[in-house]
Scaffold this motif. Sequence first.
Motif, mmCIF file in Angstrom:
data_model
loop_
_atom_site.group_PDB
_atom_site.id
_atom_site.type_symbol
_atom_site.label_atom_id
_atom_site.label_comp_id
_atom_site.label_asym_id
_atom_site.label_seq_id
_atom_site.Cartn_x
_atom_site.Cartn_y
_atom_site.Cartn_z
ATOM 1 N N THR A 7 0.879 -1.168 0.000
ATOM 2 C CA THR A 7 0.000 0.000 0.000
ATOM 3 C C THR A 7 0.917 1.218 0.000
ATOM 4 O O THR A 7 1.687 1.419 0.951
ATOM 5 C CB THR A 7 -0.906 0.024 1.241
ATOM 6 N N THR A 9 1.785 5.262 -0.247
ATOM 7 C CA THR A 9 1.351 6.645 -0.039
ATOM 8 C C THR A 9 2.559 7.561 -0.178
ATOM 9 O O THR A 9 3.699 7.102 -0.276
ATOM 10 C CB THR A 9 0.715 6.846 1.350
ATOM 11 N N LEU A 162 0.429 5.818 -9.502
ATOM 12 C CA LEU A 162 -0.692 6.407 -8.775
ATOM 13 C C LEU A 162 -0.711 7.927 -8.927
ATOM 14 O O LEU A 162 -1.776 8.537 -9.044
ATOM 15 C CB LEU A 162 -0.604 6.029 -7.289
ATOM 16 N N GLU A 163 0.497 8.518 -8.943
ATOM 17 C CA GLU A 163 0.593 9.966 -9.123
ATOM 18 C C GLU A 163 0.080 10.355 -10.507
ATOM 19 O O GLU A 163 -0.641 11.349 -10.651
ATOM 20 C CB GLU A 163 2.046 10.402 -8.933
ATOM 21 N N ARG A 166 -3.577 10.271 -10.544
ATOM 22 C CA ARG A 166 -4.146 11.168 -9.537
ATOM 23 C C ARG A 166 -4.940 10.402 -8.479
ATOM 24 O O ARG A 166 -6.006 10.832 -8.034
ATOM 25 C CB ARG A 166 -5.025 12.247 -10.184
ATOM 26 N N LEU A 167 -4.406 9.254 -8.096
ATOM 27 C CA LEU A 167 -5.029 8.437 -7.055
ATOM 28 C C LEU A 167 -4.180 8.402 -5.785
ATOM 29 O O LEU A 167 -4.429 7.593 -4.885
ATOM 30 C CB LEU A 167 -5.225 7.002 -7.574
ATOM 31 N N LEU A 168 -3.204 9.269 -5.720
ATOM 32 C CA LEU A 168 -2.239 9.222 -4.628
ATOM 33 C C LEU A 168 -2.826 9.797 -3.348
ATOM 34 O O LEU A 168 -3.520 10.810 -3.361
ATOM 35 C CB LEU A 168 -0.983 10.003 -5.024
ATOM 36 N N ARG A 169 -2.548 9.123 -2.236
ATOM 37 C CA ARG A 169 -2.894 9.646 -0.923
ATOM 38 C C ARG A 169 -1.602 10.029 -0.194
ATOM 39 O O ARG A 169 -0.530 9.535 -0.512
ATOM 40 C CB ARG A 169 -3.662 8.606 -0.107
ATOM 41 N N PHE A 170 -1.747 10.916 0.792
ATOM 42 C CA PHE A 170 -0.570 11.413 1.494
ATOM 43 C C PHE A 170 -0.690 11.137 2.984
ATOM 44 O O PHE A 170 -1.775 11.211 3.562
ATOM 45 C CB PHE A 170 -0.374 12.910 1.245
ATOM 46 N N THR A 171 0.441 10.817 3.577
ATOM 47 C CA THR A 171 0.540 10.598 5.010
ATOM 48 C C THR A 171 1.306 11.766 5.624
ATOM 49 O O THR A 171 2.420 12.070 5.188
ATOM 50 C CB THR A 171 1.273 9.276 5.316
#
Length: 666
Positions: A7, A9, A162-163, A166-171
């Motif tokens: 997974t 991020t 993912l970038e 545009r599906l990227l999530r950030f921590t």
Amino acid sequence: MAPVEFTVTGGEGSPLEFVAAFLGSRSLVVVTDPGGWAQVSAGLAVGCPASTVVTTSVRVLRFAVLDLRHFSSASSLPSLSDVRGDVVALHDTRSWDTTPVVQALRRLGRPVVLFTAVHTWVSAVDPDSVLIGWSAPFVVLASPVGAGEGRVEDALWQFRELERRRLLRFTALPAPPPAADRPVSVVVALPGATEGIAGALRPGAEYEVWVHVGQHSDALPGDVELRAVLSMNGRPVLAESFVLPAEGSSPWVSFPVKTPYAAVPWTGDLVIYSGVVPVHVQQVVLPVGAGESRASVRFQLSRTFADLEPLASRVASVLVVGERALVADGPGVPSWVSLDLGDLPHSFPVAAGLDPWYGKDFPSFCEDLAALARQGSALYSRLFGSDAVADRIRRLGRARPAGMMIASVAGSSVPWSLIYDLPFREGPYRLCASVGQFGPFGAGGDVPAHCPVADHSGNVLCPFGFWGLSTVLEQPVGPLVPVVSSRPRPFEVSMAVDHGMDRSLTERHVTELMSMLPPEVVTSAYVTPSELGVLLAPEAMDVVHLHFREGFLDLEEIERWDREGVWPRPHWPSRKPVVVGTSPMPGLVRAFLAGGASAVISPEVAVPQDMAGWVTGMVLARLAAGFGAGEALRLSRWEMLSRGNVMGLAYTLYGSADLRARLNRG
């Protein structure tokens, strides 16, 4: 062993900061960070384990460090059992399988940080592991969803895909805990006594006031020379120098005082100076006749006293306390001056008759500049009386513009940038050659730290006479912030526009702003006051650009955002934007700074809408280019002057002159 699934991020910060964030929940961190290894292994002897401590914004990491590349096999490794460290940092080797070593350490309950190459397969990764890589400007975080082997290279490929989609999530990194304040204690004692006393003091009696700067959990970079200044009402100002050691607390400093004969609460101010800068101010109340002694903090530039080194560049300061101010311009005892301006005029010329380039012709410009000089000279004479402060500022501002601080416990009506410290009066005057050089249609060029013309005798008009042009002026109202964001992210401006602003002028302003900054860094939206609070809730910008009419936003609305949870707590804990307004913001400055902003820049008087946009663009372009906020505003004032516009002197920086958008990495 089969490849593991991740997974993935992203994050903003340095890999070591995310190492610190994950070590509470993961027993293995695989990281590809040569710079981090260099930091961890600094001074490590070849073939020997060692201990080291690395400080990150998240927490302090205590490592036991071993470079496996220096050993031929696992059997030749020295024992790590006696090497102190909460975490074991290993550098991988291609010569032999390091998996058993890593697993053995994990079974013993010692978390492992394994530094390896991006393309190296790492065995025995599992959900208690995390892989960390780098895809500028983001940190890549890969969490295995099962057990197997993995390499950071595959996580980087997944991240970029993912970038792209545009599906990227950030921590986010956890917010650093707020720094505890270093205590400053005030105690009253009888002369020669070794302990303080409680309760009321006798009228007309002799006592000693003891002052003490306490210890703090964070050690200072080195010993710090400070000065305690005590000013009790009706008594001369007293000053004593002392040294605050790098570790521990300062010695006690004592001041002899004689209480008034009247039985009243006796008030005064205790100020701790670093050089000429007031870094801590307390109000002291001594109970003459009845009551108990008390002291309350009124102003702080530093909470820990560990960040005072940049303040050494200041050559003078004015501490505004109500209707008077304490002036420090050297190692001597500071002196009080009255801020009662009486009927002295201090207003700016009407910003009308500007040409399409926001300026005026040379005669009109000289007329405006002379009008301001007459006011500024009268203000200087009323406030300071002699030329001593001006002479010291000019003498110390030779190599670079002098740093001048106006520290505000309470607001004042003095237009400090307008102060003119050369003699100037009604009647005929001569122009300094610098007016022709740096004014409209002049030769221009880089503005020097001081006037290149030596002769200022007589009634002379010189732009370098104004504090706003000759010094780097700052007016902080609380703790100084050195950098908007330490993360290596792009510079971003969030512009909020009042619906009542002229649409065509707003469009012109946006066009100008995007000509001075990369267009992609500016976002804009028309908002109502309630919508503005939602827009400003996240840490999503370096600059909050408020393009609105005076009165559009009030203090009650900002307090509502905080009270009703529109703004999270803490608000803007790590990315602390500069708030730049195009209209005066009386009453709002302290609210924005209390809400997490690093500084506020705004005009003190109403300025034309189109001109306000031009000024904002100049200041922001310099901030984005790496200038400090004080120098960015000073140079913008000079650029306005070169067009024949004196209104740059109407702008104020509430914050540190050293504030930068990013850390200097050169």
